[in-house]
Design a protein around this motif. Structure first.
Motif, PDB file in Angstrom:
ATOM      1  N   ARG A  73       0.840  -1.188   0.000  1.00 13.78           N
ATOM      2  CA  ARG A  73       0.000   0.000   0.000  1.00 13.78           C
ATOM      3  C   ARG A  73       0.877   1.240   0.000  1.00 13.78           C
ATOM      4  N   PHE A  74       0.415   2.269  -0.695  1.00 16.40           N
ATOM      5  CA  PHE A  74       1.088   3.565  -0.561  1.00 16.40           C
ATOM      6  C   PHE A  74       0.055   4.631  -0.275  1.00 16.40           C
ATOM      7  N   LEU A  75       0.543   5.700   0.330  1.00 18.65           N
ATOM      8  CA  LEU A  75      -0.328   6.828   0.648  1.00 18.65           C
ATOM      9  C   LEU A  75       0.546   8.074   0.631  1.00 18.65           C
ATOM     10  N   ILE A  76       0.054   9.115  -0.021  1.00 19.12           N
ATOM     11  CA  ILE A  76       0.800  10.371  -0.058  1.00 19.12           C
ATOM     12  C   ILE A  76       0.168  11.331   0.947  1.00 19.12           C
ATOM     13  N   ASP A  77       1.006  11.944   1.762  1.00 24.87           N
ATOM     14  CA  ASP A  77       0.528  12.905   2.750  1.00 24.87           C
ATOM     15  C   ASP A  77      -0.139  14.075   2.023  1.00 24.87           C
ATOM     16  N   PRO A  78      -1.415  14.358   2.301  1.00 28.29           N
ATOM     17  CA  PRO A  78      -2.102  15.436   1.575  1.00 28.29           C
ATOM     18  C   PRO A  78      -1.375  16.776   1.669  1.00 28.29           C
ATOM     19  N   ARG A  79      -0.671  16.991   2.779  1.00 24.69           N
ATOM     20  CA  ARG A  79       0.052  18.272   2.909  1.00 24.69           C
ATOM     21  C   ARG A  79       1.252  18.313   1.964  1.00 24.69           C
ATOM     22  N   GLU A  80       1.917  17.157   1.818  1.00 26.53           N
ATOM     23  CA  GLU A  80       3.041  17.084   0.888  1.00 26.53           C
ATOM     24  C   GLU A  80       2.542  17.272  -0.550  1.00 26.53           C
ATOM     25  N   GLN A  81       1.342  16.744  -0.756  1.00 23.44           N
ATOM     26  CA  GLN A  81       0.729  16.842  -2.067  1.00 23.44           C
ATOM     27  C   GLN A  81       0.365  18.291  -2.418  1.00 23.44           C
ATOM     28  N   LEU A  82      -0.189  18.999  -1.431  1.00 24.60           N
ATOM     29  CA  LEU A  82      -0.517  20.415  -1.643  1.00 24.60           C
ATOM     30  C   LEU A  82       0.734  21.213  -1.974  1.00 24.60           C
ATOM     31  N   ARG A  83       1.827  20.857  -1.254  1.00 25.80           N
ATOM     32  CA  ARG A  83       3.095  21.538  -1.490  1.00 25.80           C
ATOM     33  C   ARG A  83       3.587  21.270  -2.926  1.00 25.80           C
ATOM     34  N   ALA A  84       3.448  20.020  -3.344  1.00 20.85           N
ATOM     35  CA  ALA A  84       3.881  19.645  -4.697  1.00 20.85           C
ATOM     36  C   ALA A  84       3.073  20.413  -5.740  1.00 20.85           C
ATOM     37  N   GLU A  85       1.765  20.545  -5.500  1.00 22.75           N
ATOM     38  CA  GLU A  85       0.919  21.275  -6.457  1.00 22.75           C
ATOM     39  C   GLU A  85       1.354  22.730  -6.556  1.00 22.75           C
ATOM     40  N   LYS A  86       1.678  23.310  -5.406  1.00 18.98           N
ATOM     41  CA  LYS A  86       2.134  24.708  -5.415  1.00 18.98           C
ATOM     42  C   LYS A  86       3.464  24.833  -6.159  1.00 18.98           C
ATOM     43  N   ASP A  87       4.384  23.882  -5.916  1.00 19.58           N
ATOM     44  CA  ASP A  87       5.684  23.889  -6.605  1.00 19.58           C
ATOM     45  C   ASP A  87       5.481  23.828  -8.117  1.00 19.58           C
TER      46      ASP A  87
ATOM     47  N   ASP B  63      -7.036  25.894   5.239  1.00 22.69           N
ATOM     48  CA  ASP B  63      -5.819  25.116   5.554  1.00 22.69           C
ATOM     49  C   ASP B  63      -5.923  24.199   6.767  1.00 22.69           C
ATOM     50  N   GLU B  64      -7.107  24.058   7.339  1.00 25.37           N
ATOM     51  CA  GLU B  64      -7.287  23.169   8.499  1.00 25.37           C
ATOM     52  C   GLU B  64      -8.159  21.985   8.045  1.00 25.37           C
ATOM     53  N   ASP B  65      -7.681  20.768   8.299  1.00 22.85           N
ATOM     54  CA  ASP B  65      -8.440  19.566   7.919  1.00 22.85           C
ATOM     55  C   ASP B  65      -9.747  19.526   8.734  1.00 22.85           C
ATOM     56  N   ILE B  66     -10.891  19.390   8.056  1.00 21.81           N
ATOM     57  CA  ILE B  66     -12.179  19.441   8.791  1.00 21.81           C
ATOM     58  C   ILE B  66     -12.358  18.254   9.737  1.00 21.81           C
ATOM     59  N   ARG B  67     -11.559  17.172   9.546  1.00 20.26           N
ATOM     60  CA  ARG B  67     -11.640  16.035  10.486  1.00 20.26           C
ATOM     61  C   ARG B  67     -11.220  16.459  11.881  1.00 20.26           C
ATOM     62  N   PHE B  68     -10.379  17.518  11.964  1.00 18.40           N
ATOM     63  CA  PHE B  68      -9.925  17.999  13.270  1.00 18.40           C
ATOM     64  C   PHE B  68     -10.755  19.209  13.715  1.00 18.40           C
ATOM     65  N   LEU B  69     -11.781  19.557  12.945  1.00 18.96           N
ATOM     66  CA  LEU B  69     -12.732  20.609  13.348  1.00 18.96           C
ATOM     67  C   LEU B  69     -14.030  19.873  13.692  1.00 18.96           C
TER      68      LEU B  69
END
Lengths: 157, 99
Positions: A73-87, B63-69
């Motif tokens: 299984r793999f999973l990408i951290d959504p925050r890392e993904q957001l950063r990649a999109e911005k880059d 920028d805040e995940d709604i799962r934590f809201l």
């Protein structure tokens, strides 16, 4: 539909798959949409969050924890993904898809891949057999989410 | 009140190729309901057939995940920005579903 792949990202995906074996590797594909086709200019390795089970559980819990791990299984951290999109945007590129490896499995999408897929993106899969990168394929989810269609890969440049 | 929903690239084709849509809503759940009512083709990618938000759909409020809201009950203020972020996940299995 054709995925035009520069030689550099192609080699990057293969090397990443071999390096992270026997775990699944994953990463993002930067490029441009060119009408029906896409062109991949860069492959950026990202961390497989499944190697950190606690964090991964917060993002997307496993369905069968006894049978699932970072090896299948793999999973990408959504925050890392957001950063990649911005880059990508900052460099005038788009995120056109993602890649991952199938250690000791064919480069064919699983049902799990399909259930977690998004339309339009290209999903590149590299099969890594006993540590060596082998077949590499690309897939696009159909509109009704029922299956993946194979996407031809052309190495350009 | 009016809030902005930022649409990820693969879903823009269902909202007239726009990267953001404005909706009127007082909670996250209401905003997503209005969004998918207006753009019906979005629905199957965000919700399961029994009407639950798909597990790999992440929703952020400023920028805040709604799962934590307060999840879908999270209240909205004017000019809030909602961002839909797909979790990218997958993995191999014995059964292939390719054509």
């Amino acid at each position: 539909m054709v995925l035009n792949l520069d030689p550099r990202p192609l080699e990057m995906i293969r090397q990443h798959g071999a390096r992270d074996y026997p775990n699944e590797c994953c990463g993002v594909l930067f490029g441009r949409a060119e009408g029906e086709n896409k062109r991949v200019i860069e492959a950026v390795p990202l961390r497989n969050l499944r190697t950190d089970p606690e964090k991964a559980r917060e993002v997307l819990p496993l369905e069968e924890p006894g049978r699932e791990s970072e090896r299948n299984r793999f999973l990408i951290d959504p925050r890392e993904q957001l950063r990649a999109e911005k880059d990508a945007r900052a460099r005038g590129l788009d995120v056109v898809g993602y890649y991952h490896s199938h250690p000791d499995h064919p480069a064919r999408p699983s049902n799990y891949d399909r259930e977690h897929a998004w339309p339009w993106y290209s999903y590149v899969i590299v099969s890594v057999v006993r540590g060596e990168a082998k077949e590499l394929t690309s897939w696009v989810l159909t509109e009704d989410r029922s299956r993946f269609g194979s996407e031809a890969i052309e190495v350009v440049g | 009140m009016a809030v902005k929903v930022v649409i990820p690239t693969p879903l823009r084709q269902y909202v007239g190729k726009r990267d953001a849509v404005e909706v009127q809503a007082t909670t996250i759940g209401e905003a997503l309901a209005h969004l998918t009512a207006e753009y019906g083709d979005l629905r199957r990618h965000l919700y399961t057939e029994d009407g639950r938000l798909r597990s790999f759909v992440n929703v952020y409020l400023n920028d805040e995940d709604i799962r934590f809201l307060q999840k879908e009950q999270t209240p909205l203020n004017a000019n809030d920005v909602i961002t839909i972020v797909p979790s990218i996940a997958g993995g191999c299995a014995r059964r292939c579903i390719c054509r």
